[in-house]
Design a protein around this motif. Structure first.
Motif, PDB file in Angstrom:
ATOM      1  N   HIS A  38       0.816  -1.215   0.000  1.00  0.00           N
ATOM      2  CA  HIS A  38       0.000   0.000   0.000  1.00  0.00           C
ATOM      3  C   HIS A  38       0.846   1.260   0.000  1.00  0.00           C
ATOM      4  O   HIS A  38       2.039   1.263   0.346  1.00  0.00           O
ATOM      5  CB  HIS A  38      -0.928   0.005   1.213  1.00  0.00           C
ATOM      6  CG  HIS A  38      -0.185   0.001   2.525  1.00  0.00           C
ATOM      7  ND1 HIS A  38       0.342   1.141   3.080  1.00  0.00           N
ATOM      8  CD2 HIS A  38       0.125  -1.019   3.381  1.00  0.00           C
ATOM      9  CE1 HIS A  38       0.928   0.839   4.227  1.00  0.00           C
ATOM     10  NE2 HIS A  38       0.826  -0.467   4.438  1.00  0.00           N
ATOM     11  N   GLY A  39       0.198   2.370  -0.338  1.00  0.00           N
ATOM     12  CA  GLY A  39       0.842   3.677  -0.296  1.00  0.00           C
ATOM     13  C   GLY A  39       0.594   4.384   1.033  1.00  0.00           C
ATOM     14  O   GLY A  39       0.186   3.779   2.026  1.00  0.00           O
ATOM     15  N   GLN A  46      -6.558  -0.618   0.944  1.00  0.00           N
ATOM     16  CA  GLN A  46      -6.409  -0.006  -0.373  1.00  0.00           C
ATOM     17  C   GLN A  46      -6.713  -1.006  -1.484  1.00  0.00           C
ATOM     18  O   GLN A  46      -7.153  -0.616  -2.575  1.00  0.00           O
ATOM     19  CB  GLN A  46      -4.983   0.528  -0.532  1.00  0.00           C
ATOM     20  CG  GLN A  46      -4.687   1.071  -1.928  1.00  0.00           C
ATOM     21  CD  GLN A  46      -3.306   1.663  -2.051  1.00  0.00           C
ATOM     22  OE1 GLN A  46      -2.535   1.708  -1.094  1.00  0.00           O
ATOM     23  NE2 GLN A  46      -2.963   2.126  -3.241  1.00  0.00           N
ATOM     24  N   HIS A 105       2.200   0.723  -4.572  1.00  0.00           N
ATOM     25  CA  HIS A 105       1.691   2.062  -4.867  1.00  0.00           C
ATOM     26  C   HIS A 105       2.417   3.071  -3.980  1.00  0.00           C
ATOM     27  O   HIS A 105       2.600   2.836  -2.783  1.00  0.00           O
ATOM     28  CB  HIS A 105       0.184   2.133  -4.595  1.00  0.00           C
ATOM     29  CG  HIS A 105      -0.385   3.526  -4.662  1.00  0.00           C
ATOM     30  ND1 HIS A 105      -0.762   4.239  -3.541  1.00  0.00           N
ATOM     31  CD2 HIS A 105      -0.620   4.343  -5.716  1.00  0.00           C
ATOM     32  CE1 HIS A 105      -1.219   5.430  -3.900  1.00  0.00           C
ATOM     33  NE2 HIS A 105      -1.141   5.520  -5.219  1.00  0.00           N
ATOM     34  N   ASP A 106       2.872   4.199  -4.587  1.00  0.00           N
ATOM     35  CA  ASP A 106       3.414   5.299  -3.790  1.00  0.00           C
ATOM     36  C   ASP A 106       4.567   4.785  -2.922  1.00  0.00           C
ATOM     37  O   ASP A 106       5.538   4.238  -3.453  1.00  0.00           O
ATOM     38  CB  ASP A 106       2.257   5.905  -2.983  1.00  0.00           C
ATOM     39  CG  ASP A 106       2.625   7.112  -2.162  1.00  0.00           C
ATOM     40  OD1 ASP A 106       3.025   8.130  -2.752  1.00  0.00           O
ATOM     41  OD2 ASP A 106       2.508   7.037  -0.920  1.00  0.00           O
ATOM     42  N   ALA A 109       5.580   1.293  -3.505  1.00  0.00           N
ATOM     43  CA  ALA A 109       6.408   1.092  -4.692  1.00  0.00           C
ATOM     44  C   ALA A 109       7.888   1.244  -4.356  1.00  0.00           C
ATOM     45  O   ALA A 109       8.743   0.621  -4.995  1.00  0.00           O
ATOM     46  CB  ALA A 109       6.003   2.084  -5.785  1.00  0.00           C
ATOM     47  N   TRP A 128       4.716  -0.871 -10.536  1.00  0.00           N
ATOM     48  CA  TRP A 128       4.735   0.360  -9.740  1.00  0.00           C
ATOM     49  C   TRP A 128       3.517   1.185 -10.111  1.00  0.00           C
ATOM     50  O   TRP A 128       3.248   1.395 -11.304  1.00  0.00           O
ATOM     51  CB  TRP A 128       5.979   1.199 -10.042  1.00  0.00           C
ATOM     52  CG  TRP A 128       7.281   0.623  -9.591  1.00  0.00           C
ATOM     53  CD1 TRP A 128       7.522  -0.088  -8.450  1.00  0.00           C
ATOM     54  CD2 TRP A 128       8.548   0.728 -10.267  1.00  0.00           C
ATOM     55  NE1 TRP A 128       8.842  -0.431  -8.366  1.00  0.00           N
ATOM     56  CE2 TRP A 128       9.498   0.059  -9.466  1.00  0.00           C
ATOM     57  CE3 TRP A 128       8.971   1.339 -11.451  1.00  0.00           C
ATOM     58  CZ2 TRP A 128      10.838  -0.033  -9.823  1.00  0.00           C
ATOM     59  CZ3 TRP A 128      10.312   1.250 -11.811  1.00  0.00           C
ATOM     60  CH2 TRP A 128      11.225   0.573 -11.006  1.00  0.00           C
ATOM     61  N   LEU A 129       2.800   1.683  -9.140  1.00  0.00           N
ATOM     62  CA  LEU A 129       1.637   2.524  -9.375  1.00  0.00           C
ATOM     63  C   LEU A 129       1.898   3.926  -8.835  1.00  0.00           C
ATOM     64  O   LEU A 129       2.230   4.102  -7.652  1.00  0.00           O
ATOM     65  CB  LEU A 129       0.394   1.934  -8.685  1.00  0.00           C
ATOM     66  CG  LEU A 129      -0.033   0.536  -9.137  1.00  0.00           C
ATOM     67  CD1 LEU A 129      -1.167   0.030  -8.244  1.00  0.00           C
ATOM     68  CD2 LEU A 129      -0.466   0.540 -10.596  1.00  0.00           C
ATOM     69  N   HIS A 264      -3.319  10.415  -8.644  1.00  0.00           N
ATOM     70  CA  HIS A 264      -2.359   9.736  -7.775  1.00  0.00           C
ATOM     71  C   HIS A 264      -2.989   8.565  -7.025  1.00  0.00           C
ATOM     72  O   HIS A 264      -2.411   7.477  -6.954  1.00  0.00           O
ATOM     73  CB  HIS A 264      -1.761  10.721  -6.768  1.00  0.00           C
ATOM     74  CG  HIS A 264      -0.837  10.062  -5.796  1.00  0.00           C
ATOM     75  ND1 HIS A 264       0.441   9.667  -6.126  1.00  0.00           N
ATOM     76  CD2 HIS A 264      -1.016   9.694  -4.489  1.00  0.00           C
ATOM     77  CE1 HIS A 264       1.011   9.086  -5.085  1.00  0.00           C
ATOM     78  NE2 HIS A 264       0.155   9.091  -4.078  1.00  0.00           N
ATOM     79  N   THR A 267      -5.775   3.610  -7.344  1.00  0.00           N
ATOM     80  CA  THR A 267      -6.541   2.406  -7.020  1.00  0.00           C
ATOM     81  C   THR A 267      -7.945   2.739  -6.538  1.00  0.00           C
ATOM     82  O   THR A 267      -8.845   1.896  -6.629  1.00  0.00           O
ATOM     83  CB  THR A 267      -5.816   1.563  -5.958  1.00  0.00           C
ATOM     84  OG1 THR A 267      -5.609   2.353  -4.781  1.00  0.00           O
ATOM     85  CG2 THR A 267      -4.470   1.086  -6.481  1.00  0.00           C
ATOM     86  N   VAL A 274      -7.024  -0.575 -13.128  1.00  0.00           N
ATOM     87  CA  VAL A 274      -5.749  -0.944 -12.524  1.00  0.00           C
ATOM     88  C   VAL A 274      -5.607  -2.465 -12.474  1.00  0.00           C
ATOM     89  O   VAL A 274      -4.546  -3.019 -12.790  1.00  0.00           O
ATOM     90  CB  VAL A 274      -5.616  -0.338 -11.114  1.00  0.00           C
ATOM     91  CG1 VAL A 274      -4.404  -0.911 -10.391  1.00  0.00           C
ATOM     92  CG2 VAL A 274      -5.507   1.182 -11.194  1.00  0.00           C
TER      93      VAL A 274
END
Length: 289
Positions: A38-39, A46, A105-106, A109, A128-129, A264, A267, A274
């Protein structure tokens, strides 16, 4: 402080003990393992929409709460540049996974990227998101992506992070109940205190390494997809492609994907799209193996 766990259809919840860490992990599906990181300031939830979609296609989806987030409990609040990578390796070992597909993500990543460079044999395929490749050249246009940094580097305990989910980072501001669900673990003092550790101990040192070209001198081995929302104001498709140049200089197999009507928080903006770009990338990686 006891913070209730949010609900998400189909997920089971585990606690995996490693040295100094009790990781909360949400799991759905059976099959080849996909680890989703998760970011910020998010947690396992998420992936509530994306995890089941991947599970339907034959994957076992593993969504840990990273150190300093969600319902994971750490003996020490300290987070340094590679702390989360070390945590990830320990988690994979504890769960018996020698090789996984990896999505981040973020900030997630960042940990995924580090593992792909240090332990490429453990990464079957990488996504990578909303995070640029670490070998991309710097441009002043990228400064807009850093405007959120100062208040987070100097985060004060108890200060709300709800503004992060506003129109600058999402196509449509997230519903209040969604924002509250993401931020609920911040009521735990150790999670709130981790914000400054994350940015001072992990993000800034890694950003300095990237700026100095550390990853232009290394080679990215796993097949990698870097996906952005087309409405991510910090990174346009034209700038990303121009600043990346010829990715074969730095990676064995690297490609971009751009998702319409997403920014940004990609998701939440476009979970179905996605899911499809992730699944398509996995299929291409399998075909070329």
């Amino acid at each position: 402080m006891d913070t209730p766990m949010p609900e998400a259809s189909g997920f089971d919840h585990l606690t995996i003990a490693t040295r100094g860490l009790a990781s909360h992990v949400a799991v759905v599906g059976e099959g080849a393992p996909v680890v989703m990181l998760h970011g910020f300031p998010q947690h396992w939830w998420q992936w509530r929409d994306i995890g089941p979609r991947l599970a339907e296609r034959g994957y076992r989806v593993i969504c840990p709460d990273l150190r300093g987030a969600g319902w994971t409990v750490a003996e020490s609040p300290r987070i340094e540049r590679e702390t989360r990578r070390h945590d990830l390796v320990a988690l994979l070992d504890a769960m018996g996974f020698d090789r996984v597909r990896l999505v981040g993500h973020d900030m997630g990543a960042m940990a995924a990227m580090q593992l792909a460079y240090t332990d490429p044999e453990r990464v079957e395929a990488l996504v990578w998101l909303a995070a640029p490749p670490p070998f991309m050249s710097f441009s002043p246009k990228m400064l807009g992506a850093l405007r959120h940094l100062p208040p987070l580097v100097w985060h004060r305990p108890g200060r709300s992070l709800a503004a992060i989910f506003g129109e600058a980072y999402a196509v449509r501001p997230l519903a209040p109940v969604t924002v509250e669900t993401y931020l609920a673990p911040m009521r735990r003092p150790e999670v709130d205190a981790a914000v400054r550790w994350l940015y001072r101990g992990m993000v800034l040192p890694e950003a300095v390494r990237i700026a100095r070209g550390a990853y232009t001198a290394q080679r990215l081995r796993p097949p990698t997809l870097c996906a952005f929302g087309r409405r991510d104001g910090a990174y346009s498709e034209a700038d990303l492609r121009r600043l990346t140049g010829d990715p074969t200089r730095y990676a064995d197999h690297f490609e971009f994907a751009f998702i319409d009507d997403a920014s940004h928080f990609i998701t939440d903006d476009a979970p179905e799209a996605v899911s499809e770009v992730i699944l398509e990338h996995f299929a291409r990686a399998d075909a070329s193996a």
